[in-house]
Design a protein around this motif. Structure first.
Motif, PDB file in Angstrom:
ATOM      1  N   ALA A 178       0.815  -1.215   0.000  1.00  0.00           N
ATOM      2  CA  ALA A 178       0.000   0.000   0.000  1.00  0.00           C
ATOM      3  C   ALA A 178       0.851   1.268   0.000  1.00  0.00           C
ATOM      4  CB  ALA A 178      -0.928   0.002   1.215  1.00  0.00           C
ATOM      5  N   HIS A 179       2.045   1.178   0.554  1.00  0.00           N
ATOM      6  CA  HIS A 179       2.887   2.373   0.696  1.00  0.00           C
ATOM      7  C   HIS A 179       3.342   2.899  -0.659  1.00  0.00           C
ATOM      8  CE1 HIS A 179       6.533   4.734   1.753  1.00  0.00           C
ATOM      9  NE2 HIS A 179       5.799   5.063   2.803  1.00  0.00           N
ATOM     10  N   GLU A 180       3.457   4.232  -0.748  1.00  0.00           N
ATOM     11  CA  GLU A 180       3.844   4.881  -1.997  1.00  0.00           C
ATOM     12  C   GLU A 180       4.976   5.872  -1.735  1.00  0.00           C
ATOM     13  OE1 GLU A 180       0.123   6.557  -3.183  1.00  0.00           O
ATOM     14  OE2 GLU A 180      -0.706   4.623  -3.846  1.00  0.00           O
ATOM     15  N   ALA A 181       6.204   5.368  -1.736  1.00  0.00           N
ATOM     16  CA  ALA A 181       7.364   6.245  -1.583  1.00  0.00           C
ATOM     17  C   ALA A 181       7.519   7.103  -2.837  1.00  0.00           C
ATOM     18  CB  ALA A 181       8.628   5.416  -1.353  1.00  0.00           C
ATOM     19  N   ILE A 182       8.094   8.263  -2.658  1.00  0.00           N
ATOM     20  CA  ILE A 182       8.226   9.159  -3.811  1.00  0.00           C
ATOM     21  C   ILE A 182       9.085   8.542  -4.917  1.00  0.00           C
ATOM     22  CG2 ILE A 182      10.251  10.374  -2.865  1.00  0.00           C
ATOM     23  CD1 ILE A 182       8.952  12.943  -4.131  1.00  0.00           C
ATOM     24  N   GLN A 183      10.051   7.696  -4.548  1.00  0.00           N
ATOM     25  CA  GLN A 183      10.915   7.079  -5.565  1.00  0.00           C
ATOM     26  C   GLN A 183      10.124   6.217  -6.537  1.00  0.00           C
ATOM     27  OE1 GLN A 183      11.571   7.179  -2.333  1.00  0.00           O
ATOM     28  NE2 GLN A 183      13.690   7.834  -1.980  1.00  0.00           N
ATOM     29  N   SER A 184       9.061   5.589  -6.047  1.00  0.00           N
ATOM     30  CA  SER A 184       8.267   4.717  -6.918  1.00  0.00           C
ATOM     31  C   SER A 184       7.660   5.503  -8.072  1.00  0.00           C
ATOM     32  CB  SER A 184       7.168   4.022  -6.098  1.00  0.00           C
ATOM     33  OG  SER A 184       7.731   3.184  -5.125  1.00  0.00           O
ATOM     34  N   SER A 185       7.191   6.697  -7.770  1.00  0.00           N
ATOM     35  CA  SER A 185       6.617   7.535  -8.824  1.00  0.00           C
ATOM     36  C   SER A 185       7.692   8.221  -9.650  1.00  0.00           C
ATOM     37  CB  SER A 185       5.686   8.584  -8.208  1.00  0.00           C
ATOM     38  OG  SER A 185       4.498   7.993  -7.723  1.00  0.00           O
ATOM     39  N   VAL A 186       8.749   8.688  -8.995  1.00  0.00           N
ATOM     40  CA  VAL A 186       9.809   9.409  -9.705  1.00  0.00           C
ATOM     41  C   VAL A 186      10.446   8.531 -10.782  1.00  0.00           C
ATOM     42  CG1 VAL A 186      12.144  10.346  -9.459  1.00  0.00           C
ATOM     43  CG2 VAL A 186      10.336  11.057  -7.889  1.00  0.00           C
ATOM     44  N   TYR A 187      10.827   7.308 -10.409  1.00  0.00           N
ATOM     45  CA  TYR A 187      11.478   6.442 -11.386  1.00  0.00           C
ATOM     46  C   TYR A 187      10.508   5.975 -12.463  1.00  0.00           C
ATOM     47  CZ  TYR A 187      15.660   6.283  -8.470  1.00  0.00           C
ATOM     48  OH  TYR A 187      16.787   6.618  -7.759  1.00  0.00           O
ATOM     49  N   SER A 188       9.257   5.752 -12.102  1.00  0.00           N
ATOM     50  CA  SER A 188       8.271   5.325 -13.100  1.00  0.00           C
ATOM     51  C   SER A 188       8.043   6.402 -14.147  1.00  0.00           C
ATOM     52  CB  SER A 188       6.950   4.967 -12.408  1.00  0.00           C
ATOM     53  OG  SER A 188       7.105   3.852 -11.558  1.00  0.00           O
ATOM     54  N   VAL A 189       8.087   7.652 -13.720  1.00  0.00           N
ATOM     55  CA  VAL A 189       7.929   8.762 -14.661  1.00  0.00           C
ATOM     56  C   VAL A 189       9.219   8.984 -15.441  1.00  0.00           C
ATOM     57  CG1 VAL A 189       7.518  11.238 -14.885  1.00  0.00           C
ATOM     58  CG2 VAL A 189       6.124   9.887 -13.298  1.00  0.00           C
ATOM     59  N   ALA A 190      10.340   9.076 -14.732  1.00  0.00           N
ATOM     60  CA  ALA A 190      11.615   9.422 -15.367  1.00  0.00           C
ATOM     61  C   ALA A 190      12.073   8.390 -16.387  1.00  0.00           C
ATOM     62  CB  ALA A 190      12.690   9.610 -14.302  1.00  0.00           C
ATOM     63  N   LEU A 191      11.764   7.109 -16.138  1.00  0.00           N
ATOM     64  CA  LEU A 191      12.247   6.045 -17.010  1.00  0.00           C
ATOM     65  C   LEU A 191      11.230   5.636 -18.077  1.00  0.00           C
ATOM     66  CD1 LEU A 191      14.097   3.939 -14.293  1.00  0.00           C
ATOM     67  CD2 LEU A 191      15.109   5.404 -16.049  1.00  0.00           C
ATOM     68  N   GLY A 192      10.132   6.374 -18.160  1.00  0.00           N
ATOM     69  CA  GLY A 192       9.214   6.192 -19.268  1.00  0.00           C
ATOM     70  C   GLY A 192       8.114   5.170 -19.081  1.00  0.00           C
ATOM     71  N   VAL A 193       7.903   4.699 -17.855  1.00  0.00           N
ATOM     72  CA  VAL A 193       6.855   3.706 -17.603  1.00  0.00           C
ATOM     73  C   VAL A 193       5.471   4.350 -17.582  1.00  0.00           C
ATOM     74  CG1 VAL A 193       5.911   2.111 -15.891  1.00  0.00           C
ATOM     75  CG2 VAL A 193       8.372   2.156 -16.355  1.00  0.00           C
ATOM     76  N   ALA A 194       5.339   5.457 -16.882  1.00  0.00           N
ATOM     77  CA  ALA A 194       4.034   6.090 -16.680  1.00  0.00           C
ATOM     78  C   ALA A 194       3.446   6.608 -17.995  1.00  0.00           C
ATOM     79  CB  ALA A 194       4.160   7.228 -15.684  1.00  0.00           C
ATOM     80  N   SER A 195       2.142   6.484 -18.136  1.00  0.00           N
ATOM     81  CA  SER A 195       1.450   7.107 -19.262  1.00  0.00           C
ATOM     82  C   SER A 195       1.461   8.624 -19.045  1.00  0.00           C
ATOM     83  CB  SER A 195       0.013   6.604 -19.338  1.00  0.00           C
ATOM     84  OG  SER A 195      -0.732   7.106 -18.233  1.00  0.00           O
ATOM     85  N   PRO A 196       1.166   9.404 -20.072  1.00  0.00           N
ATOM     86  CA  PRO A 196       1.124  10.858 -19.877  1.00  0.00           C
ATOM     87  C   PRO A 196       0.175  11.279 -18.746  1.00  0.00           C
ATOM     88  CG  PRO A 196       1.187  10.370 -22.203  1.00  0.00           C
ATOM     89  CD  PRO A 196       1.023   9.049 -21.491  1.00  0.00           C
ATOM     90  N   ALA A 197      -0.986  10.621 -18.665  1.00  0.00           N
ATOM     91  CA  ALA A 197      -1.939  10.966 -17.610  1.00  0.00           C
ATOM     92  C   ALA A 197      -1.406  10.569 -16.242  1.00  0.00           C
ATOM     93  CB  ALA A 197      -3.277  10.270 -17.878  1.00  0.00           C
ATOM     94  N   GLN A 198      -0.792   9.398 -16.158  1.00  0.00           N
ATOM     95  CA  GLN A 198      -0.203   8.953 -14.891  1.00  0.00           C
ATOM     96  C   GLN A 198       0.953   9.856 -14.497  1.00  0.00           C
ATOM     97  OE1 GLN A 198       0.756   4.896 -15.876  1.00  0.00           O
ATOM     98  NE2 GLN A 198      -1.203   4.092 -15.134  1.00  0.00           N
ATOM     99  N   ALA A 199       1.772  10.236 -15.442  1.00  0.00           N
ATOM    100  CA  ALA A 199       2.913  11.089 -15.148  1.00  0.00           C
ATOM    101  C   ALA A 199       2.461  12.439 -14.596  1.00  0.00           C
ATOM    102  CB  ALA A 199       3.760  11.298 -16.401  1.00  0.00           C
ATOM    103  N   LYS A 200       1.343  12.927 -15.089  1.00  0.00           N
ATOM    104  CA  LYS A 200       0.851  14.244 -14.656  1.00  0.00           C
ATOM    105  C   LYS A 200       0.509  14.222 -13.166  1.00  0.00           C
ATOM    106  CE  LYS A 200      -2.508  17.811 -15.863  1.00  0.00           C
ATOM    107  NZ  LYS A 200      -3.622  18.193 -16.795  1.00  0.00           N
ATOM    108  N   THR A 201      -0.090  13.113 -12.694  1.00  0.00           N
ATOM    109  CA  THR A 201      -0.464  13.064 -11.285  1.00  0.00           C
ATOM    110  C   THR A 201       0.682  12.557 -10.415  1.00  0.00           C
ATOM    111  OG1 THR A 201      -1.350  10.803 -11.510  1.00  0.00           O
ATOM    112  CG2 THR A 201      -2.872  12.642 -11.851  1.00  0.00           C
ATOM    113  N   ALA A 202       1.482  11.596 -10.938  1.00  0.00           N
ATOM    114  CA  ALA A 202       2.572  11.031 -10.145  1.00  0.00           C
ATOM    115  C   ALA A 202       3.667  12.039  -9.881  1.00  0.00           C
ATOM    116  CB  ALA A 202       3.151   9.806 -10.840  1.00  0.00           C
ATOM    117  N   ALA A 203       3.854  12.983 -10.806  1.00  0.00           N
ATOM    118  CA  ALA A 203       4.899  13.990 -10.668  1.00  0.00           C
ATOM    119  C   ALA A 203       4.423  15.237  -9.936  1.00  0.00           C
ATOM    120  CB  ALA A 203       5.437  14.366 -12.036  1.00  0.00           C
ATOM    121  N   ALA A 204       3.156  15.243  -9.558  1.00  0.00           N
ATOM    122  CA  ALA A 204       2.590  16.435  -8.918  1.00  0.00           C
ATOM    123  C   ALA A 204       3.162  16.621  -7.517  1.00  0.00           C
ATOM    124  CB  ALA A 204       1.069  16.320  -8.863  1.00  0.00           C
TER     125      ALA A 204
END
Length: 204
Positions: A178-204
């Motif tokens: 359940a936990h969501e460390a910032i690294q999980s979102s940062v790397y998913s966005v930076a390395l191209g995993v997140a969709s554009p919509a996901q990146a918009k919220t994950a990087a917020a």
């Protein structure tokens, strides 16, 4: 690569890449131990080296070693990398399993919860296979390129479906976590995993 950007001389970057691949190829016999994310970065670094120089000779020479850096033995049926939990500098390290870093020192991990299907390791795995697909094209291994691209696509699809939390707009630390460390979102966005919509919220 920094020197190559500054003065156009890529020799140091090439030597560094060859040195670290030789080091990692020694596997369990080395100290400090292998780190999963560092192994997965090897194809990314090699591709960047070729993009800087345009010389395929280095990729051709290092291709077998680069293939060994991929976490192929840990790929699960659902498309994700499933690796025994072995945190970097953990209390009970597992022999023969790459350690997972996420961030260092440990106090900078934002409470990251390690799990077998680790979001950070999988984000780096996606980047590794995506880069390796391009490397394979350069060296003429077109079947390998197709296989690596397909694996990258499966990792990306599985991460988007299973690790992104629609309610919070962030990536969880792993499957079943359940936990969501910032690294999980940062790397998913930076390395191209997140969709554009996901990146918009994950990087917020």
């Amino acid at each position: 690569l920094a020197q190559a950007m500054a003065d156009g001389d890529s020799a140091l970057a090439q030597y560094s890449l060859e040195y670290v691949l030789t080091y990692m190829a020694l596997g369990e016999s080395i100290s400090p131990p292998l780190i999963a994310e560092y192994e997965e970065l090897a194809p990314v670094a090699a591709l960047a080296q070729w993009q800087q120089t345009g010389d395929p000779a280095v990729l051709t020479a290092l291709y077998p070693e680069l293939e060994e850096m991929l976490p192929t033995q840990y790929l699960a049926a659902d498309g994700l990398v499933d690796m025994p939990v072995n945190p970097f500098h953990g209390a009970h390290p597992l022999a023969g399993v790459p350690q997972q870093m996420t961030d260092w020192p440990a106090s900078e991990r934002d409470g990251f919860v390690f799990s077998p299907q680790n979001t950070v390791v999988n984000a780096f795995a996606y980047a590794a296979y995506a880069a390796m697909a391009q490397v394979a094209v350069v060296v003429g291994d077109h079947p390998g390129a197709r296989d690596d691209a397909a694996i990258a696509a499966r990792i990306k699809a599985a991460m988007r479906a299973r690790l992104y939390d629609q309610k919070t707009g962030a990536f969880r630390d792993g499957v079943g976590v359940a936990h969501e460390a910032i690294q999980s979102s940062v790397y998913s966005v930076a390395l191209g995993v997140a969709s554009p919509a996901q990146a918009k919220t994950a990087a917020a």
